[in-house]
Design an enzyme around this catalytic site. Structure first.
Site, PDB file in Angstrom:
ATOM      1  N   TYR A 153      -3.444   0.112  -8.554  1.00  0.00           N
ATOM      2  CA  TYR A 153      -2.365   1.063  -8.237  1.00  0.00           C
ATOM      3  C   TYR A 153      -1.066   0.578  -8.885  1.00  0.00           C
ATOM      4  CZ  TYR A 153       1.377   3.266  -5.573  1.00  0.00           C
ATOM      5  OH  TYR A 153       2.521   3.940  -5.225  1.00  0.00           O
TER       6      TYR A 153
HETATM    7  O1  LIG Z   1       5.744   0.260  -1.462  1.00  0.00           O
HETATM    8  C1  LIG Z   1       4.860   0.733  -2.128  1.00  0.00           C
HETATM    9  O2  LIG Z   1       4.961   0.896  -3.313  1.00  0.00           O
HETATM   10  C2  LIG Z   1       3.556   1.063  -1.502  1.00  0.00           C
HETATM   11  O3  LIG Z   1       3.781   1.239  -0.098  1.00  0.00           O
HETATM   12  C3  LIG Z   1       2.623   1.490   0.624  1.00  0.00           C
HETATM   13  O4  LIG Z   1       1.719   0.400   0.486  1.00  0.00           O
HETATM   14  P1  LIG Z   1       1.739  -0.744   1.570  1.00  0.00           P
HETATM   15  O5  LIG Z   1       3.050  -1.428   1.599  1.00  0.00           O
HETATM   16  O6  LIG Z   1       0.536  -1.560   1.322  1.00  0.00           O
HETATM   17  O7  LIG Z   1       1.651   0.106   2.918  1.00  0.00           O
HETATM   18  P2  LIG Z   1       0.503   0.163   4.029  1.00  0.00           P
HETATM   19  O8  LIG Z   1      -0.792   0.513   3.431  1.00  0.00           O
HETATM   20  O9  LIG Z   1       1.023   1.012   5.101  1.00  0.00           O
HETATM   21  O10 LIG Z   1       0.446  -1.346   4.537  1.00  0.00           O
HETATM   22  C4  LIG Z   1       1.572  -1.952   5.160  1.00  0.00           C
HETATM   23  C5  LIG Z   1       1.223  -3.336   5.608  1.00  0.00           C
HETATM   24  O11 LIG Z   1       0.191  -3.260   6.598  1.00  0.00           O
HETATM   25  C6  LIG Z   1      -0.876  -4.093   6.234  1.00  0.00           C
HETATM   26  N1  LIG Z   1      -2.127  -3.498   6.712  1.00  0.00           N
HETATM   27  C7  LIG Z   1      -2.583  -2.361   6.188  1.00  0.00           C
HETATM   28  C8  LIG Z   1      -3.729  -1.772   6.636  1.00  0.00           C
HETATM   29  C9  LIG Z   1      -4.446  -2.401   7.682  1.00  0.00           C
HETATM   30  O12 LIG Z   1      -5.500  -1.935   8.143  1.00  0.00           O
HETATM   31  N2  LIG Z   1      -3.960  -3.556   8.185  1.00  0.00           N
HETATM   32  C10 LIG Z   1      -2.815  -4.129   7.738  1.00  0.00           C
HETATM   33  O13 LIG Z   1      -2.417  -5.176   8.244  1.00  0.00           O
HETATM   34  C11 LIG Z   1      -0.823  -4.215   4.748  1.00  0.00           C
HETATM   35  O14 LIG Z   1      -1.444  -5.419   4.341  1.00  0.00           O
HETATM   36  C12 LIG Z   1       0.664  -4.202   4.495  1.00  0.00           C
HETATM   37  O15 LIG Z   1       1.167  -5.477   4.627  1.00  0.00           O
HETATM   38  C13 LIG Z   1       1.960   2.748   0.128  1.00  0.00           C
HETATM   39  O16 LIG Z   1       0.748   2.958   0.823  1.00  0.00           O
HETATM   40  C14 LIG Z   1       1.690   2.687  -1.340  1.00  0.00           C
HETATM   41  O17 LIG Z   1       1.203   3.944  -1.759  1.00  0.00           O
HETATM   42  C15 LIG Z   1       2.924   2.294  -2.119  1.00  0.00           C
HETATM   43  O18 LIG Z   1       3.789   3.367  -2.180  1.00  0.00           O
END
Ligand SMILES: O=C(O)[C@H]1O[C@H](OP(=O)(O)OP(=O)(O)OC[C@H]2O[C@@H](n3ccc(=O)[nH]c3=O)[C@H](O)[C@@H]2O)[C@H](O)[C@@H](O)[C@H]1O
Length: 432
Positions: A243
């Site tokens: 991504y």
């Molecule tokens: O800023 C971005 O550019 C991205 O932001 C977002 O990604 P992330 O920051 O990864 O958000 P998100 O999935 O909500 O996970 C948040 C936290 O929860 C943790 N996480 C996640 C899932 C889970 O089951 N458990 C968990 O601990 C996980 O490890 C993480 O630490 C957008 O989805 C992406 O499309 C993109 O725009």
């Protein structure tokens, strides 16, 4: 039964066979008339054949349009034109891609409220519950925003849209989002974030006038960068997920189009955007659902049991950043597909500047929902996640007047209120 004369017309003449002379004149006339009408019929047949061949060709050529989309026609064009109409002095007409998405819906509503003309484009794919996208669409329709159902990879559709409306701006938010889903479906990222982006830029470069483009990059481009807070001048050549790699590629691709064709480009690195009408695949959203349903949630932890942290950014702050980017975007300089001078190229972080750990985020949700979460603490799998994000927003503050005002506690309160209104207290109702 055919008459004899008619029958004769189709019989071979037999040399030496007796013929009744009294009928000769009449027969010659008949024969002559008959051969003219046969020729006429044949000509008609050939014309019809050519016409059907040509229309079949155009049917095949425009393949995707006829097989998978519902666009086109006088009524459709009228809807597009009406939706694009500007209702304030010096207003914009904006094509918003991904308009039925989370950020797209909010930005479209904000633009319409300002009096700008907005036409949405969305392919309504099923990456997450399409009924949520349909509900967002209804919200937009109620504000007289028309959403075209189609894909950014459909060059003919894009050409048609630019033919119907001289868009001043394109707000490009259509993308394959999600960091971890790239392991499951890598090609969907290439399809939307690379191929789709190029198809869109090709349409923009050819359009006359060329629009100014503001598009969604991502905080994920910082990848393994450990320099905090993340600044636009930091390295972005160590992506941790496909991504992130496709978003980084998007930044390079847009730079190329800026350089060669004079397109005005602004890339926005969004930091974990959340809020009402959000994406069900994101942690805060799926945690809310699971907590309400009494199901366990999986909370990832970094090395040495260090909590992961995100610079969670509330949707209304992001919308302000998007609108400010459109307002400050300079015009593209090209025309007729050719650059006529240097054009603006910008990249901004749009974050909140105050990272919060994931367990803290869960704690806020527990308090808002008044339900204790069943937490499974798991070591972060190596599937694209980064341990923390933290935005330096000095550049956006200076150039856009960007100033986030919503902390996670306040923002999640608004999200939970929306969630309960939308899904009800029926915790059993499942969303993907
Ligand atoms: O800023 C971005 O550019 C991205 O932001 C977002 O990604 P992330 O920051 O990864 O958000 P998100 O999935 O909500 O996970 C948040 C936290 O929860 C943790 N996480 C996640 C899932 C889970 O089951 N458990 C968990 O601990 C996980 O490890 C993480 O630490 C957008 O989805 C992406 O499309 C993109 O725009």
């Amino acid at each position: 039964m055919p008459s004899l004369d008619e029958e004769e017309l189709f019989l071979p003449s037999t040399p030496g066979k007796f013929k009744d002379k009294s009928n000769t004149m009449h027969r010659q006339f008949h024969r002559c008339f008959a051969s003219t009408s046969t020729m006429f019929l044949w000509a008609l047949f050939l014309v019809a054949l050519t016409a059907s061949y040509l229309s079949f060709q155009s049917f095949v050529d425009s393949g995707s349009r006829y097989f998978s989309s519902t666009w086109g026609g006088i009524h459709w064009e009228k809807q597009v034109r009406t939706s694009a109409q500007i209702h304030r002095a010096n207003g914009f007409s904006v094509l918003v891609t991904g308009a039925a998405g989370f950020v797209g819906t909010h930005v479209s509503l904000a633009l319409k409220k300002r009096g700008d003309g907005v036409v949405g484009l969305d392919n309504f794919n099923n990456y997450y519950d399409p009924s949520l996208k349909q509900a967002r669409k209804s919200l937009l329709n109620a504000q007289n925003i028309f959403i075209v159902e189609g894909d950014i990879n459909d060059a003919q559709l894009l050409a048609k849209l630019f033919d119907v409306v001289a868009f001043t701006h394109v707000m490009h938010l259509a993308a394959q989002a999600g960091v971890r889903y790239a392991i499951e479906n890598p090609n969907s990222y290439v399809h939307s974030n690379i191929a789709g982006l190029v198809t869109l830029l090709e349409a923009c470069k050819t359009a006359n006038p060329q629009p100014s483009i503001v598009w969604a990059s991502s905080s994920s481009v910082y990848g393994l960068n450990e320099n905090v807070p993340f600044s636009e001048s930091h390295r972005t050549d160590q992506p941790a997920s496909l991504y992130a790699a496709t978003k980084k590629a998007g930044e390079e691709i847009t730079h190329t189009y800026n350089h060669i064709y004079g397109l005005s480009i602004t890339g926005l690195r969004f930091f974990t955007v959340y809020g009402p009408w959000g994406r069900p695949d994101m942690a805060y959203f799926s945690f809310t659902r699971n907590i309400l349903q009494g199901k366990p949630i999986t909370v990832y932890r970094g090395k040495n049991r260090v909590d992961l942290a995100r610079d969670f950014t509330y949707i209304d702050d992001i919308v302000k950043g998007c609108v400010a980017s459109l307002v400050t975007a300079k015009k593209s300089t090209g025309s007729g597909g050719k650059k006529r001078g240097p054009a603006q190229y910008r990249i901004f972080n749009l974050g909140n500047t105050s990272p919060v750990t994931v367990p803290m985020m869960v704690g806020i949700l527990e308090r808002q929902l008044k339900v204790k979460a069943k937490k499974n603490m798991v070591e972060m799998p190596g599937n694209g996640d980064v341990p923390f994000t933290h935005a330096n927003i000095s550049l956006a503050r200076r150039e856009l007047g960007y100033k986030p005002t919503t902390d996670l506690q306040t923002g999640l309160k608004k999200f939970v209120r929306w969630y309960l209104t939308y899904y009800g207290h029926n915790h059993g109702k499942s969303v993907k």
